[in-house]
Design a protein around this motif. Structure first.
Motif, PDB file in Angstrom:
ATOM      1  N   VAL A 128      22.104  31.642   9.102  1.00 46.79           N
ATOM      2  CA  VAL A 128      21.689  32.055  10.451  1.00 46.79           C
ATOM      3  C   VAL A 128      21.207  30.836  11.238  1.00 46.79           C
ATOM      4  O   VAL A 128      21.571  30.646  12.409  1.00 46.79           O
ATOM      5  N   ALA A 129      20.405  29.995  10.589  1.00 47.70           N
ATOM      6  CA  ALA A 129      19.881  28.796  11.255  1.00 47.70           C
ATOM      7  C   ALA A 129      21.025  27.875  11.680  1.00 47.70           C
ATOM      8  O   ALA A 129      21.022  27.331  12.801  1.00 47.70           O
ATOM      9  N   LYS A 130      22.023  27.702  10.818  1.00 50.76           N
ATOM     10  CA  LYS A 130      23.188  26.855  11.159  1.00 50.76           C
ATOM     11  C   LYS A 130      23.965  27.453  12.334  1.00 50.76           C
ATOM     12  O   LYS A 130      24.441  26.732  13.219  1.00 50.76           O
ATOM     13  N   LYS A 134      24.549  25.634  15.929  1.00 56.85           N
ATOM     14  CA  LYS A 134      25.893  25.421  16.481  1.00 56.85           C
ATOM     15  C   LYS A 134      26.036  26.085  17.847  1.00 56.85           C
ATOM     16  O   LYS A 134      26.545  25.497  18.800  1.00 56.85           O
ATOM     17  N   ARG A 135      25.558  27.332  17.951  1.00 54.38           N
ATOM     18  CA  ARG A 135      25.643  28.071  19.222  1.00 54.38           C
ATOM     19  C   ARG A 135      24.925  27.317  20.334  1.00 54.38           C
ATOM     20  O   ARG A 135      25.384  27.270  21.476  1.00 54.38           O
ATOM     21  N   SER A 280      21.473  31.255  25.712  1.00 54.55           N
ATOM     22  CA  SER A 280      20.348  31.735  24.901  1.00 54.55           C
ATOM     23  C   SER A 280      19.046  31.193  25.496  1.00 54.55           C
ATOM     24  O   SER A 280      19.001  30.072  26.030  1.00 54.55           O
ATOM     25  N   PHE A 281      17.988  32.001  25.403  1.00 58.28           N
ATOM     26  CA  PHE A 281      16.692  31.561  25.909  1.00 58.28           C
ATOM     27  C   PHE A 281      16.215  30.318  25.160  1.00 58.28           C
ATOM     28  O   PHE A 281      15.605  29.424  25.746  1.00 58.28           O
ATOM     29  N   VAL A 354      27.512  35.342  11.113  1.00 55.04           N
ATOM     30  CA  VAL A 354      27.039  33.998  11.468  1.00 55.04           C
ATOM     31  C   VAL A 354      27.855  32.904  10.768  1.00 55.04           C
ATOM     32  O   VAL A 354      27.784  31.740  11.149  1.00 55.04           O
ATOM     33  N   ASN A 355      28.620  33.290   9.759  1.00 54.88           N
ATOM     34  CA  ASN A 355      29.423  32.326   9.003  1.00 54.88           C
ATOM     35  C   ASN A 355      30.830  32.891   8.800  1.00 54.88           C
ATOM     36  O   ASN A 355      31.238  33.200   7.686  1.00 54.88           O
TER      37      ASN A 355
END
Length: 488
Positions: A128-130, A134-135, A280-281, A354-355
């Motif tokens: 999720v962090a990756k 990336k996003r 994204s905020f 997410v992956n």
């Protein structure tokens, strides 16, 4: 008196002794109109004659219930995780098997049936962090700030619990948009927190005006302690997509007013309108520099239920917290541990969102084709819904810039408004109930989401299959004409 001497007595739990906050909870998306729709479905099965043959539930963003096909790769990997014997089956591509093995290795006993750590499986939190990194163009994300959840709703309620304190004028106030997604008002009612309503501007495509935020927070400080601002982007039920400028203005506002910011971003892939883009905020916050990124406290939310996936039933989601007090973070971890962990199949599915398959993997081409098709169809239906509804005299529909809903404004005859009052119903509830009884179409009245006094709306999802949606829109057109004539 009975033999044991107990005799007749009141129940321990009754309407007078139950938690009064629960009685204040309302959730329009599954409210009275939906309950009536379920009754009608039973009546149809029992052979009761109606002027329609099925109930079309356009009241809720449940993509698969409306016929959207699951993404093959997501279901393949989950199937392999649930029944690992399938790993020996040649029908499954190797990248799906590798993904399943990796998830199972991270599960207790190599099984989806085991509990995980309360914030979620470690490798999934890392993924999720990756994904976030990336996003957001490389802005760092720390897996320790990621909490997996039972859909986004669970994490949102958890954060509201953490924020709620005080009594009387010191009671926590939470700013929510009107119209709003009823999860927020329901959670605030249950927690006995104060709902601070700020209005979106319908005449400007449901845009958010920071002057309205300032007016609202100033008035609220007279009777409560405003501590948080909730934003849904893209919007539910209104479908607007916020500009980068608007997000920057909101961040400056929360910094000035010393508020915690909650960003509900579950529709981040659902952007349709030309010139609109999801920001994204978190990304905007960090692009504004350390003056803001080092102090603004933010929780952002995402889910497996919307976007191109529509996997509502798996209840997968996550929350990322930024600038949270380390001691409060320990309390958050304690709070989520009380419920042990989010559902493991939902965590597994989230990992695939997410992956997803990479360009050099065998599942990539099919995945991209299915993902693109789902989002393209939604985009076409968003345009069609706006166009058709705007041909109906007495209905005005703003562009559906994103998300999965339209929230058109209704012009209702005075006679209909009076008839609704006689039934002690909101006028748009009266309208939607009559629509359901005559056409089998289930919509949610705007009064369930909040709206300016004297205005009436309904929320309708754009999820039905294209031909069915055309039929729904045509039936609404015909009904509105009949309704207007009947009450003129």
């Amino acid at each position: 008196m009975t033999e044991n001497g107990l005799g007749h007595r009141e129940r321990v739990l009754n309407m007078d002794t139950m938690n009064p906050n629960v009685k204040r909870v309302e959730y329009a998306v599954r409210g009275p109109i939906v309950q009536r729709a379920v009754q009608i479905e039973k009546e149809l099965k029992e052979g009761v004659k109606k002027p329609f043959t099925e109930v079309i539930k356009a009241n809720i963003g449940d993509a698969h219930a409306m016929g959207q096909k699951p993404i093959t790769f997501l279901r393949q990997v989950v199937a392999l995780c649930v029944y690992p014997d399938l790993l020996e089956d040649d029908k499954f591509p190797e990248d799906a098997k590798n993904r399943a093995r990796r998830i199972l290795q991270a599960c207790g006993g190599g099984s989806l049936g085991a509990y995980s750590a309360s914030p979620g499986i470690e490798v999934i939190r890392q993924d999720v962090a990756k994904f976030i990194e990336k996003r957001d163009g490389g802005i760092p994300s720390n897996p320790d700030n990621i909490y997996l959840s039972t859909g986004a709703s669970d994490a949102i309620v958890t954060m509201l619990k953490l924020l709620t304190s005080g009594e009387g004028k010191t009671r926590t106030g939470v700013m929510i948009s009107i119209p709003q997604y009823p999860l927020y008002s329901a959670a605030l009612a249950e927690l006995a927190a104060v709902q601070i309503s700020y209005y979106l501007d319908e005449d400007k495509c449901w845009s958010l005006d920071v002057d309205e935020l300032r007016r609202t927070v100033k008035a609220a400080r007279e009777h409560c302690n405003p501590r948080a601002l909730c934003i849904i982007n893209p919007g539910n039920p209104t479908g607007q997509v916020q500009s980068k400028q608007c997000i920057e203005d909101v961040i400056r506002f929360v910094a000035e007013e010393h508020l915690f910011l909650m960003a509900d971003e579950v529709y981040q892939d659902n952007v349709y309108a030309e010139g609109c883009q999801f920001h994204s905020f978190k990304k905007v916050l960090f692009e504004m520099g350390s003056e803001y990124s080092s102090v603004v406290e933010l929780a952002s939310f995402h889910s497996t239920s919307k976007c191109y996936m529509g996997e509502c039933g798996f209840r997968g989601g996550y929350m990322e917290v930024i600038n949270m007090d380390p001691e409060v973070k320990l309390q958050l971890t304690k709070l989520v541990s009380v419920r042990l962990c989010p559902p493991i199949p939902g965590q597994a599915l989230l990992d695939l969102v997410v992956n997803p398959p990479q360009a050099d993997e065998p599942s990539y081409a099919t995945f991209i084709k299915e993902r693109t098709a789902n989002l393209h169809i939604l985009s076409e239906k968003a345009k069609m819904t706006e166009q058709v509804l705007n041909t109906v005299p007495g209905i005005h529909c703003n562009p559906v810039q994103g998300a999965m809903y339209t929230f058109p404004r209704l012009t209702l005859p005075e006679k209909a408004i009076n008839a609704a009052k006689e039934k002690e119903q909101a006028p748009d509830m009266f309208y939607c109930m009559k629509l359901l009884e005559e056409t089998g179409i289930c919509l949610v009245p705007g009064s369930g989401f909040g709206q300016r006094d004297g205005t009436y709306h309904f929320r309708m999802t754009i999820l039905p299959a294209t031909e069915k949606l055309k039929n729904v829109l045509e039936k609404i057109r015909e009904f509105h004409k009949r309704f207007t004539e009947e009450f003129s």
